[in-house]
Design an enzyme around this catalytic site. Sequence first.
Site, PDB file in Angstrom:
ATOM      1  N   HIS A 132       0.841  -1.186   0.000  1.00  0.00           N
ATOM      2  CA  HIS A 132       0.000   0.000   0.000  1.00  0.00           C
ATOM      3  C   HIS A 132       0.885   1.248   0.000  1.00  0.00           C
ATOM      4  O   HIS A 132       2.031   1.194   0.426  1.00  0.00           O
ATOM      5  CB  HIS A 132      -0.835   0.083   1.293  1.00  0.00           C
ATOM      6  CG  HIS A 132      -1.591  -1.149   1.656  1.00  0.00           C
ATOM      7  ND1 HIS A 132      -2.962  -1.233   1.558  1.00  0.00           N
ATOM      8  CD2 HIS A 132      -1.184  -2.346   2.166  1.00  0.00           C
ATOM      9  CE1 HIS A 132      -3.370  -2.417   1.985  1.00  0.00           C
ATOM     10  NE2 HIS A 132      -2.308  -3.118   2.351  1.00  0.00           N
ATOM     11  N   TYR A 133       0.331   2.372  -0.416  1.00  0.00           N
ATOM     12  CA  TYR A 133       0.905   3.647   0.002  1.00  0.00           C
ATOM     13  C   TYR A 133      -0.023   4.249   1.049  1.00  0.00           C
ATOM     14  O   TYR A 133      -1.215   3.922   1.106  1.00  0.00           O
ATOM     15  CB  TYR A 133       1.160   4.602  -1.152  1.00  0.00           C
ATOM     16  CG  TYR A 133      -0.010   5.130  -1.955  1.00  0.00           C
ATOM     17  CD1 TYR A 133      -1.207   5.558  -1.360  1.00  0.00           C
ATOM     18  CD2 TYR A 133       0.092   5.268  -3.332  1.00  0.00           C
ATOM     19  CE1 TYR A 133      -2.246   6.078  -2.092  1.00  0.00           C
ATOM     20  CE2 TYR A 133      -0.959   5.798  -4.077  1.00  0.00           C
ATOM     21  CZ  TYR A 133      -2.115   6.192  -3.446  1.00  0.00           C
ATOM     22  OH  TYR A 133      -3.152   6.713  -4.188  1.00  0.00           O
ATOM     23  N   THR A 134       0.517   5.139   1.886  1.00  0.00           N
ATOM     24  CA  THR A 134      -0.292   5.711   2.954  1.00  0.00           C
ATOM     25  C   THR A 134      -1.299   6.726   2.433  1.00  0.00           C
ATOM     26  O   THR A 134      -2.396   6.851   2.979  1.00  0.00           O
ATOM     27  CB  THR A 134       0.599   6.380   4.008  1.00  0.00           C
ATOM     28  OG1 THR A 134       1.449   7.344   3.369  1.00  0.00           O
ATOM     29  CG2 THR A 134       1.462   5.336   4.724  1.00  0.00           C
ATOM     30  N   ASP A 145      -3.766   2.148  -4.790  1.00  0.00           N
ATOM     31  CA  ASP A 145      -2.399   2.155  -4.264  1.00  0.00           C
ATOM     32  C   ASP A 145      -1.713   0.796  -4.456  1.00  0.00           C
ATOM     33  O   ASP A 145      -2.390  -0.221  -4.544  1.00  0.00           O
ATOM     34  CB  ASP A 145      -2.403   2.560  -2.784  1.00  0.00           C
ATOM     35  CG  ASP A 145      -3.281   1.690  -1.901  1.00  0.00           C
ATOM     36  OD1 ASP A 145      -4.452   1.458  -2.251  1.00  0.00           O
ATOM     37  OD2 ASP A 145      -2.803   1.240  -0.845  1.00  0.00           O
ATOM     38  N   GLU A 185       2.526  -0.908   4.626  1.00  0.00           N
ATOM     39  CA  GLU A 185       2.217   0.477   4.260  1.00  0.00           C
ATOM     40  C   GLU A 185       3.523   1.216   3.977  1.00  0.00           C
ATOM     41  O   GLU A 185       4.454   1.192   4.791  1.00  0.00           O
ATOM     42  CB  GLU A 185       1.460   1.182   5.388  1.00  0.00           C
ATOM     43  CG  GLU A 185       0.025   0.732   5.552  1.00  0.00           C
ATOM     44  CD  GLU A 185      -0.933   1.453   4.605  1.00  0.00           C
ATOM     45  OE1 GLU A 185      -0.467   2.329   3.833  1.00  0.00           O
ATOM     46  OE2 GLU A 185      -2.141   1.141   4.652  1.00  0.00           O
ATOM     47  N   HIS A 202      -2.439  -3.279  -3.433  1.00  0.00           N
ATOM     48  CA  HIS A 202      -3.784  -3.154  -2.872  1.00  0.00           C
ATOM     49  C   HIS A 202      -4.801  -3.018  -4.003  1.00  0.00           C
ATOM     50  O   HIS A 202      -5.912  -3.573  -3.936  1.00  0.00           O
ATOM     51  CB  HIS A 202      -3.822  -1.931  -1.953  1.00  0.00           C
ATOM     52  CG  HIS A 202      -5.017  -1.876  -1.059  1.00  0.00           C
ATOM     53  ND1 HIS A 202      -5.336  -0.764  -0.322  1.00  0.00           N
ATOM     54  CD2 HIS A 202      -5.983  -2.783  -0.776  1.00  0.00           C
ATOM     55  CE1 HIS A 202      -6.434  -0.999   0.388  1.00  0.00           C
ATOM     56  NE2 HIS A 202      -6.849  -2.212   0.125  1.00  0.00           N
TER      57      HIS A 202
END
Length: 254
Positions: A35-37, A152, A100, A142
């Site tokens: 994921h990215y935040t 993401d 993340e 994700h």
Amino acid sequence: MTSFEADYRKACCVQPSPNHGERADGRKPDMIILHYTGMPTPESALDWLCREESEVSCHYFVHENGDVVQLVAEARRAWHAGKGSWHGEGDINSRSIGIEIANAGHPGGLPDFPKEQIAAVIELCRDCGKRWSIAPERVLAHSDVAPIRKVDPGEKFPWAELHHAGVGHWVDPAPITGGRFFQRGDCGQPVEALQSMLSLYGYATEITGEFSEKTAGDVEAFQRHFRQERVDGIADFSTIDTLHRLLSALPRYS
């Protein structure tokens, strides 16, 4: 919040998250979801992941400088993926490790991922993959397990670099050229064949022969991971050829 010892030796556990539970049916992780935040700062993202009211968490958080924080023990079910599916399997959280990556993402203009951060992600994925016997092709975005709903870690994430280090599945995407393509509203056997290939790869694509909004979303998710130069949900030659070669390169088909 309960403290625990880090599963990954380079991680620190100074800020555990309260948001976790038992993995369903005693499952062990066989996937890694990246994921990215998508938040303005790493600090705000980390704080949110550790707040009980957020009802979200992850196993690992990777800072821009490559520092790794573990928020949930790997044996536990972190709440990172939400509703999703891969190869017909739901409850992605019960069968995955969630990572993340601190990055503002699409809301922040898709900034590049620093090289130190990507090196840390690679090492972490390799470590988790080795300890849990996770196949490279089970390291996913994700957006792969939740198309349309999630985008993401985005089309600037360097999947090719990860693959060259033994993480994830990849083939060089076919060049974008002219020729026949399929898009929303198209129908027929070629669309059904495309849907079948997406489904075989793992996407929850309905095989109807109609290029629906759902099919377009799955194509867009595929492009975001594997054909990043153009993410438009249109199945052109480049997209279809890249998908075909990825399927052919899978261990079960090779």
